[in-house]
Enzyme design. Structure first.
Site, PDB file in Angstrom:
ATOM      1  N   LYS A  91       4.250  -4.893  -9.357  1.00 12.29           N
ATOM      2  CA  LYS A  91       2.823  -4.689  -9.486  1.00 12.29           C
ATOM      3  C   LYS A  91       2.064  -5.759 -10.192  1.00 12.29           C
ATOM      4  O   LYS A  91       0.834  -5.768 -10.230  1.00 12.29           O
ATOM      5  CB  LYS A  91       2.786  -3.193 -10.130  1.00 12.29           C
ATOM      6  CG  LYS A  91       3.049  -2.015  -9.019  1.00 12.29           C
ATOM      7  CD  LYS A  91       2.242  -2.227  -7.752  1.00 12.29           C
ATOM      8  CE  LYS A  91       2.701  -0.803  -7.012  1.00 12.29           C
ATOM      9  NZ  LYS A  91       1.770  -0.991  -6.104  1.00 12.29           N
ATOM     10  N   HIS A 102      -4.257  -1.883  -1.756  1.00 13.78           N
ATOM     11  CA  HIS A 102      -3.165  -0.986  -1.808  1.00 13.78           C
ATOM     12  C   HIS A 102      -3.017  -0.003  -0.660  1.00 13.78           C
ATOM     13  O   HIS A 102      -3.647   1.007  -0.850  1.00 13.78           O
ATOM     14  CB  HIS A 102      -3.367  -0.283  -3.358  1.00 13.78           C
ATOM     15  CG  HIS A 102      -2.328   0.471  -3.600  1.00 13.78           C
ATOM     16  ND1 HIS A 102      -2.363   1.638  -4.387  1.00 13.78           N
ATOM     17  CD2 HIS A 102      -0.921   0.370  -3.545  1.00 13.78           C
ATOM     18  CE1 HIS A 102      -0.996   2.200  -4.563  1.00 13.78           C
ATOM     19  NE2 HIS A 102      -0.172   1.385  -4.327  1.00 13.78           N
ATOM     20  N   ARG A 149      14.071   5.503  -7.341  1.00 12.48           N
ATOM     21  CA  ARG A 149      13.538   4.673  -6.409  1.00 12.48           C
ATOM     22  C   ARG A 149      14.644   3.953  -5.813  1.00 12.48           C
ATOM     23  O   ARG A 149      15.674   3.827  -6.205  1.00 12.48           O
ATOM     24  CB  ARG A 149      12.468   3.730  -7.153  1.00 12.48           C
ATOM     25  CG  ARG A 149      11.256   4.316  -7.591  1.00 12.48           C
ATOM     26  CD  ARG A 149      10.046   3.542  -7.191  1.00 12.48           C
ATOM     27  NE  ARG A 149       8.881   4.251  -7.625  1.00 12.48           N
ATOM     28  CZ  ARG A 149       7.536   4.136  -6.761  1.00 12.48           C
ATOM     29  NH1 ARG A 149       7.612   3.677  -5.747  1.00 12.48           N
ATOM     30  NH2 ARG A 149       6.575   4.860  -7.238  1.00 12.48           N
ATOM     31  N   LYS A 151       1.033   8.895   2.619  1.00 14.01           N
ATOM     32  CA  LYS A 151       0.739   7.368   3.007  1.00 14.01           C
ATOM     33  C   LYS A 151       1.929   6.685   3.684  1.00 14.01           C
ATOM     34  O   LYS A 151       1.919   6.208   4.745  1.00 14.01           O
ATOM     35  CB  LYS A 151       0.383   6.345   1.965  1.00 14.01           C
ATOM     36  CG  LYS A 151       0.125   5.216   2.153  1.00 14.01           C
ATOM     37  CD  LYS A 151      -0.316   4.131   1.051  1.00 14.01           C
ATOM     38  CE  LYS A 151       0.787   4.454   0.002  1.00 14.01           C
ATOM     39  NZ  LYS A 151       0.587   3.222  -1.082  1.00 14.01           N
ATOM     40  N   THR A 152       3.076   6.955   3.111  1.00 16.48           N
ATOM     41  CA  THR A 152       4.361   6.214   3.539  1.00 16.48           C
ATOM     42  C   THR A 152       4.764   7.223   4.857  1.00 16.48           C
ATOM     43  O   THR A 152       5.337   6.402   5.748  1.00 16.48           O
ATOM     44  CB  THR A 152       5.630   6.413   2.473  1.00 16.48           C
ATOM     45  OG1 THR A 152       4.964   5.790   1.403  1.00 16.48           O
ATOM     46  CG2 THR A 152       6.698   5.603   2.771  1.00 16.48           C
ATOM     47  N   ASP A 174       3.014  -0.726   1.509  1.00 17.69           N
ATOM     48  CA  ASP A 174       2.368  -0.428  -0.009  1.00 17.69           C
ATOM     49  C   ASP A 174       1.279  -1.497  -0.241  1.00 17.69           C
ATOM     50  O   ASP A 174       0.095  -1.394  -0.694  1.00 17.69           O
ATOM     51  CB  ASP A 174       3.330  -0.784  -1.061  1.00 17.69           C
ATOM     52  CG  ASP A 174       2.826  -0.231  -2.471  1.00 17.69           C
ATOM     53  OD1 ASP A 174       2.145   0.822  -2.321  1.00 17.69           O
ATOM     54  OD2 ASP A 174       2.906  -0.879  -3.439  1.00 17.69           O
ATOM     55  N   SER A 176      -0.296   8.934  -4.405  1.00 20.44           N
ATOM     56  CA  SER A 176       0.945   9.517  -4.353  1.00 20.44           C
ATOM     57  C   SER A 176       0.836  10.776  -3.978  1.00 20.44           C
ATOM     58  O   SER A 176       0.073  11.741  -4.476  1.00 20.44           O
ATOM     59  CB  SER A 176       1.531   9.492  -5.822  1.00 20.44           C
ATOM     60  OG  SER A 176       2.970  10.107  -5.720  1.00 20.44           O
ATOM     61  N   ARG A 180       6.262   2.202 -14.729  1.00 22.92           N
ATOM     62  CA  ARG A 180       5.299   1.372 -15.256  1.00 22.92           C
ATOM     63  C   ARG A 180       4.896   1.699 -16.600  1.00 22.92           C
ATOM     64  O   ARG A 180       4.876   2.972 -16.772  1.00 22.92           O
ATOM     65  CB  ARG A 180       4.086   0.937 -14.480  1.00 22.92           C
ATOM     66  CG  ARG A 180       4.855   0.219 -12.997  1.00 22.92           C
ATOM     67  CD  ARG A 180       3.458  -0.149 -12.260  1.00 22.92           C
ATOM     68  NE  ARG A 180       2.622   0.759 -11.797  1.00 22.92           N
ATOM     69  CZ  ARG A 180       1.532   1.227 -12.311  1.00 22.92           C
ATOM     70  NH1 ARG A 180       1.009   0.492 -13.563  1.00 22.92           N
ATOM     71  NH2 ARG A 180       0.892   2.116 -12.204  1.00 22.92           N
TER      72      ARG A 180
END
Length: 593
Positions: free
Chosen positions: A265, A284, A385, A306-307, A321, A302, A120
């Site tokens: 996003k 988020h 990604r 979390k994932t 997410d 990051s 981004r």
């Protein structure tokens, strides 16, 4: 039956017909999908009207025109004579190949390069400064304003490009949000087939011909990525890239960057604007649910886990997410996942690794001569990604929804080695840590950098918050108070010393902390109040050494621990001063003393 609710709807009702999606997947086939993935699928009486379980959404390719969709009047785009709308996955794949937009891997996954921009461009994101949204947006480094005439200049360029240079274009019409009450209709206009593919993966795919035929967008993104704004200096912009949102016109324009995440996003930023104003929490975070329906949320920046921690084989993944929390419970904003692939392996992350197959879309991954992706090759970018529909994960939750959360976990990677592996927060402390959004970046290869760098990001996602952060904190506190949700802070970082001295928390210990939170057993232990930060620390937990639970005991140099602890507390205090403003709730008292 006069009203369809989350918990129940009747056979023959419009909601039931939406689930059936005769052209893509039937209720009977849905059960078959569940048996194939060896996880329990809720009965039809417990399914949601806005299911995300279809193998690809509505499958019929529909002939259409700009006029029939109202795009000409809404946008001024009139030229392209060929419009591809909501293409089925096999058709998208054909277009990607025919257009030569990338390459196909050995297992049939399509892979693209996003060109110069592999992430981004946060410094190039703007909102049009005009009433009434200018009184609500939180203006600053994250939400930068541009004059209406600047927006018009960029918008006119995008429309001219489509009317002059584009013969065919792609239109995705779908939803952001699985909750029928709180979702938004989104339209994504693109020139590239792979960007159509990306939108199809990430947003929620319509399930019936009726939905597609009667679709009216709440917000439209025109992706004109091939335009370069060479006069950006005269326009007062940061660079040749511009991602501009017009709240009042329900429109956004993307120019100068091909990166798919700008679309994802961008809509998330708009959900963060719309929903809180209606009393719906936008977050988020990732979410999962247990076999008994108990829902948990995982907030984290990051590198905090979390994932990984939300992808629990013993629980159903709601989403990885973006989520909302309305009066009925938790709902996923998306119909897919967008995961990092750097150093990806089946051994470490089997769910994500196995999700990369036909219909997934790889971005910026280097492909070997034999057709295999090289996830260790970061010569193009470390931000490689993959996007894929959520049903590529075996234990996904088909409804994309869950009950009001029983537990919320704030994940932090504390590279200073100060915070305990798990601590229980009061509601006020939860708001303090939610606003702080703390983690730490490990010192890199830069010469002279010898210690970690703190990273504070409000709401664990400051880059996407369009309102003042305390608006979200106040709303979250109301939700916690109403539903009795417990909040915990889990440190996946260092113990026994900071980075370079101590060691990283073991995955076994972290998973034991998470398990104790999710099954409630942590509340049966005795707690000790941490004198400086104020939160409660369990004295003992199965599979977690007692000296790890008490971080000071894990340090051989107690004096060094005390000094580092004070230093970290001061970092929290200094960061939090920006949240103390007239008319805003002050949560300072719930932080370090």
């Amino acid at each position: 039956m006069s009203q369809v609710t989350r918990g129940m709807f009747m056979v023959g009702s419009p909601a039931f017909r939406r689930l059936r999606a005769p052209s893509s997947i039937s209720v009977r086939n849905l059960a078959a999908v569940g048996s194939q993935r060896k996880t329990a699928v809720p009965s039809i009486s417990k399914m949601t009207p806005m299911a995300v379980a279809s193998s690809s959404g509505f499958q019929k390719a529909m002939k259409t025109t700009l006029s029939s969709l109202g795009i000409d009047k809404a946008t001024g785009i009139t030229k392209p004579t060929t419009i591809y709308r909501n293409l089925p996955y096999p058709e998208v794949f054909k277009h990607e190949e025919q257009n030569k937009e990338g390459e196909v891997t050995k297992n049939g996954t399509f892979c693209v390069s996003t060109g110069q921009f592999t992430g981004r461009s946060p410094k190039d994101k703007y909102f049009v400064k005009q009433a009434p949204s200018d009184k609500k947006l939180d203006w600053g480094k994250i939400n930068k304003g541009v004059a209406p005439e600047v927006y018009k200049n960029i918008y006119d360029k995008a429309v001219k490009h489509y009317n002059t240079n584009v013969d065919k274009m792609y239109v995705f019409d779908g939803y952001c949000g699985t909750s029928p009450k709180s979702r938004k209709n989104v339209r994504i206009i693109t020139e590239l087939a792979w960007q159509h593919h990306f939108a199809k993966n990430m947003f929620i795919r319509p399930e019936t011909e009726e939905e597609v035929a009667n679709f009216v967008p709440d917000f439209t993104i025109i992706n004109a990525c091939k335009i370069v704004n060479e006069d950006y200096k005269e326009l007062g912009l940061n660079s040749e890239v511009a991602v501009v949102f017009n709240v009042e016109d329900s429109m956004a324009v993307i120019t100068g960057t091909w990166y798919g995440g700008e679309m994802k996003k961008g809509i998330f930023s708009m959900m963060n604007y719309w929903l809180p104003l209606d009393g719906v929490m936008s977050m988020h975070c990732s979410a999962n649910k247990g076999k008994d329906g108990d829902t948990a949320l995982f907030f984290g920046l990051s590198g905090t886990g979390k994932t990984t921690l939300s992808a629990d084989p013993a629980r159903y993944l709601i989403g990885d997410d973006e989520h909302g929390w309305d009066e009925d419970g938790i709902f996923n904003f998306e119909g897919g996942c967008y995961a990092k692939t750097v150093n990806l392996s089946r051994e470490n992350e089997p769910e994500i690794y196995d999700a990369i197959k036909r219909d997934a879309l790889l971005e910026n991954v280097i492909i070997k001569k034999n057709g295999e992706p090289d996830y260790a090759d970061v010569s193009r970018t470390e931000n490689t990604r993959v996007s894929y529909p959520i049903y590529h994960i075996d234990n996904y939750e088909p409804s994309g929804m869950g009950d009001h959360p029983k537990s919320i976990v704030f994940l932090t990677c504390d590279a200073f080695g100060v915070l305990p592996p798990v601590s229980r927060l009061s509601p006020g402390q939860a708001m303090y840590h939610f606003l702080s959004g703390y983690t730490a970046k490990v010192a890199g290869t830069e010469r002279g950098v010898t210690e970690p760098t703190p990273n504070f990001s409000a709401g664990f996602g400051a880059a996407f918050l369009t309102l003042h952060p305390t608006v979200y904190a106040d709303l979250l506190q109301k939700k916690l108070d109403k539903h009795g949700t417990q909040c915990f802070l889990i440190n996946t970082g260092w113990t026994g010393g900071g980075y370079g001295v101590g060691k990283r928390m073991s995955i076994k210990a972290t998973r034991a902390c998470v398990d104790a939170v999710l099954d409630g057993s942590i509340n049966k232990t005795k707690f000790t109040k941490e004198s400086l930060f104020g939160f409660e620390v369990p004295q003992e937990l199965p599979n977690v050494p007692s000296k790890v639970l008490n971080p000071r005991e894990a340090w051989s140099d107690k004096g060094s621990y005390d000094a580092t602890r004070t230093k970290l507390a001061d970092m929290f205090k200094n960061n939090f001063t920006k949240f103390v403003k007239p008319g805003m709730t002050d949560y300072t008292a719930y932080g370090p003393e």
